[in-house]
Motif scaffolding. Structure first.
Motif, PDB file in Angstrom:
ATOM      1  N   GLN A 119     -39.319  59.850  93.638  1.00 13.08           N
ATOM      2  CA  GLN A 119     -39.362  60.972  94.566  1.00 13.08           C
ATOM      3  C   GLN A 119     -39.014  60.447  95.954  1.00 13.08           C
ATOM      4  O   GLN A 119     -39.629  59.495  96.435  1.00 13.08           O
ATOM      5  CB  GLN A 119     -40.747  61.611  94.594  1.00 13.08           C
ATOM      6  N   VAL A 120     -37.983  61.041  96.557  1.00 15.37           N
ATOM      7  CA  VAL A 120     -37.588  60.657  97.912  1.00 15.37           C
ATOM      8  C   VAL A 120     -37.430  61.921  98.748  1.00 15.37           C
ATOM      9  O   VAL A 120     -37.182  63.003  98.224  1.00 15.37           O
ATOM     10  CB  VAL A 120     -36.269  59.845  97.929  1.00 15.37           C
ATOM     11  N   SER A 121     -37.535  61.736 100.035  1.00 13.45           N
ATOM     12  CA  SER A 121     -37.342  62.886 100.927  1.00 13.45           C
ATOM     13  C   SER A 121     -35.854  63.161 101.073  1.00 13.45           C
ATOM     14  O   SER A 121     -35.005  62.316 100.779  1.00 13.45           O
ATOM     15  CB  SER A 121     -37.975  62.606 102.293  1.00 13.45           C
ATOM     16  N   SER A 122     -35.520  64.337 101.545  1.00  9.76           N
ATOM     17  CA  SER A 122     -34.120  64.729 101.673  1.00  9.76           C
ATOM     18  C   SER A 122     -33.388  63.902 102.725  1.00  9.76           C
ATOM     19  O   SER A 122     -32.173  63.766 102.678  1.00  9.76           O
ATOM     20  CB  SER A 122     -34.002  66.215 102.005  1.00  9.76           C
ATOM     21  N   GLU A 123     -34.125  63.310 103.657  1.00 15.03           N
ATOM     22  CA  GLU A 123     -33.489  62.501 104.697  1.00 15.03           C
ATOM     23  C   GLU A 123     -32.896  61.212 104.153  1.00 15.03           C
ATOM     24  O   GLU A 123     -31.889  60.716 104.644  1.00 15.03           O
ATOM     25  CB  GLU A 123     -34.513  62.169 105.795  1.00 15.03           C
ATOM     26  N   VAL A 124     -33.487  60.624 103.127  1.00 11.41           N
ATOM     27  CA  VAL A 124     -33.004  59.345 102.583  1.00 11.41           C
ATOM     28  C   VAL A 124     -32.347  59.503 101.219  1.00 11.41           C
ATOM     29  O   VAL A 124     -31.986  58.512 100.593  1.00 11.41           O
ATOM     30  CB  VAL A 124     -34.157  58.315 102.501  1.00 11.41           C
ATOM     31  N   LEU A 125     -32.185  60.731 100.738  1.00 14.62           N
ATOM     32  CA  LEU A 125     -31.629  60.957  99.412  1.00 14.62           C
ATOM     33  C   LEU A 125     -30.217  60.400  99.282  1.00 14.62           C
ATOM     34  O   LEU A 125     -29.886  59.737  98.291  1.00 14.62           O
ATOM     35  CB  LEU A 125     -31.643  62.453  99.078  1.00 14.62           C
ATOM     36  N   GLY A 126     -29.371  60.607 100.264  1.00 13.55           N
ATOM     37  CA  GLY A 126     -28.003  60.093 100.209  1.00 13.55           C
ATOM     38  C   GLY A 126     -27.959  58.583 100.138  1.00 13.55           C
ATOM     39  O   GLY A 126     -27.207  57.999  99.357  1.00 13.55           O
ATOM     40  N   LYS A 127     -28.786  57.902 100.942  1.00  9.69           N
ATOM     41  CA  LYS A 127     -28.851  56.435 100.926  1.00  9.69           C
ATOM     42  C   LYS A 127     -29.356  55.933  99.581  1.00  9.69           C
ATOM     43  O   LYS A 127     -28.875  54.943  99.040  1.00  9.69           O
ATOM     44  CB  LYS A 127     -29.751  55.936 102.049  1.00  9.69           C
ATOM     45  N   PHE A 128     -30.344  56.648  99.049  1.00  6.32           N
ATOM     46  CA  PHE A 128     -30.900  56.238  97.761  1.00  6.32           C
ATOM     47  C   PHE A 128     -29.870  56.364  96.644  1.00  6.32           C
ATOM     48  O   PHE A 128     -29.722  55.460  95.821  1.00  6.32           O
ATOM     49  CB  PHE A 128     -32.149  57.058  97.441  1.00  6.32           C
ATOM     50  N   LEU A 129     -29.146  57.492  96.603  1.00  5.94           N
ATOM     51  CA  LEU A 129     -28.129  57.675  95.558  1.00  5.94           C
ATOM     52  C   LEU A 129     -27.022  56.641  95.684  1.00  5.94           C
ATOM     53  O   LEU A 129     -26.504  56.146  94.679  1.00  5.94           O
ATOM     54  CB  LEU A 129     -27.565  59.086  95.621  1.00  5.94           C
ATOM     55  N   PHE A 130     -26.648  56.270  96.899  1.00 13.37           N
ATOM     56  CA  PHE A 130     -25.643  55.231  97.101  1.00 13.37           C
ATOM     57  C   PHE A 130     -26.155  53.893  96.557  1.00 13.37           C
ATOM     58  O   PHE A 130     -25.435  53.165  95.880  1.00 13.37           O
ATOM     59  CB  PHE A 130     -25.315  55.104  98.586  1.00 13.37           C
ATOM     60  N   PHE A 131     -27.418  53.582  96.812  1.00 11.13           N
ATOM     61  CA  PHE A 131     -28.022  52.350  96.321  1.00 11.13           C
ATOM     62  C   PHE A 131     -28.048  52.321  94.788  1.00 11.13           C
ATOM     63  O   PHE A 131     -27.706  51.316  94.173  1.00 11.13           O
ATOM     64  CB  PHE A 131     -29.457  52.223  96.872  1.00 11.13           C
ATOM     65  N   ILE A 132     -28.454  53.411  94.169  1.00 13.99           N
ATOM     66  CA  ILE A 132     -28.509  53.475  92.694  1.00 13.99           C
ATOM     67  C   ILE A 132     -27.110  53.328  92.104  1.00 13.99           C
ATOM     68  O   ILE A 132     -26.916  52.638  91.100  1.00 13.99           O
ATOM     69  CB  ILE A 132     -29.165  54.805  92.237  1.00 13.99           C
ATOM     70  N   ARG A 133     -26.121  53.955  92.719  1.00 15.13           N
ATOM     71  CA  ARG A 133     -24.750  53.862  92.223  1.00 15.13           C
ATOM     72  C   ARG A 133     -24.265  52.410  92.273  1.00 15.13           C
ATOM     73  O   ARG A 133     -23.590  51.941  91.362  1.00 15.13           O
ATOM     74  CB  ARG A 133     -23.836  54.763  93.035  1.00 15.13           C
ATOM     75  N   LEU A 134     -24.615  51.680  93.320  1.00 15.87           N
ATOM     76  CA  LEU A 134     -24.224  50.270  93.414  1.00 15.87           C
ATOM     77  C   LEU A 134     -24.885  49.429  92.340  1.00 15.87           C
ATOM     78  O   LEU A 134     -24.268  48.507  91.779  1.00 15.87           O
ATOM     79  CB  LEU A 134     -24.590  49.710  94.792  1.00 15.87           C
ATOM     80  N   LYS A 135     -26.117  49.723  92.027  1.00 13.82           N
ATOM     81  CA  LYS A 135     -26.872  48.928  91.032  1.00 13.82           C
ATOM     82  C   LYS A 135     -26.437  49.205  89.598  1.00 13.82           C
ATOM     83  O   LYS A 135     -26.616  48.368  88.738  1.00 13.82           O
ATOM     84  CB  LYS A 135     -28.373  49.190  91.166  1.00 13.82           C
ATOM     85  N   THR A 136     -25.883  50.371  89.320  1.00 13.37           N
ATOM     86  CA  THR A 136     -25.499  50.705  87.945  1.00 13.37           C
ATOM     87  C   THR A 136     -24.077  50.287  87.619  1.00 13.37           C
ATOM     88  O   THR A 136     -23.671  50.362  86.472  1.00 13.37           O
ATOM     89  CB  THR A 136     -25.660  52.216  87.682  1.00 13.37           C
ATOM     90  N   GLU A 137     -23.306  49.891  88.592  1.00 14.46           N
ATOM     91  CA  GLU A 137     -21.923  49.471  88.319  1.00 14.46           C
ATOM     92  C   GLU A 137     -21.844  48.022  87.985  1.00 14.46           C
ATOM     93  O   GLU A 137     -22.609  47.213  88.232  1.00 14.46           O
ATOM     94  CB  GLU A 137     -21.027  49.777  89.517  1.00 14.46           C
TER      95      GLU A 137
END
Length: 78
Positions: A60-78
């Motif tokens: 669970q993340v707030s909407s302010e950091v959601l974009g940063k979090f999704l970018f981080f997850i995308r980097l880790k799954t590649e």
């Protein structure tokens, strides 16, 4: 089952069935299902390995950091 192959070593055909006029009896639809189930059971007898590890995680993340979090997850799954 994904990425599994079976090698058929021997195939025998009964001549008594080839002399009949009808090649498709009441069990013709069950042949593939029976072979599939037999291959599945033969595969499950052997030790199996995981193709890829799978994890379940609730974040669970707030909407302010959601974009940063999704970018981080995308980097880790590649």
């Amino acid at each position: 089952m994904m990425g599994v192959g079976f090698k058929l070593l021997e195939w025998m055909r009964s001549d008594s069935l080839t002399n009949q006029n009808t090649f498709y009896g009441p069990l013709s639809g069950q042949i593939m299902a029976t072979i599939k189930e037999g291959c599945r059971k033969a595969f499950q007898i052997q030790p199996q390995r995981l193709m890829a590890a799978m994890y379940t995680c609730n974040i669970q993340v707030s909407s302010e950091v959601l974009g940063k979090f999704l970018f981080f997850i995308r980097l880790k799954t590649e």
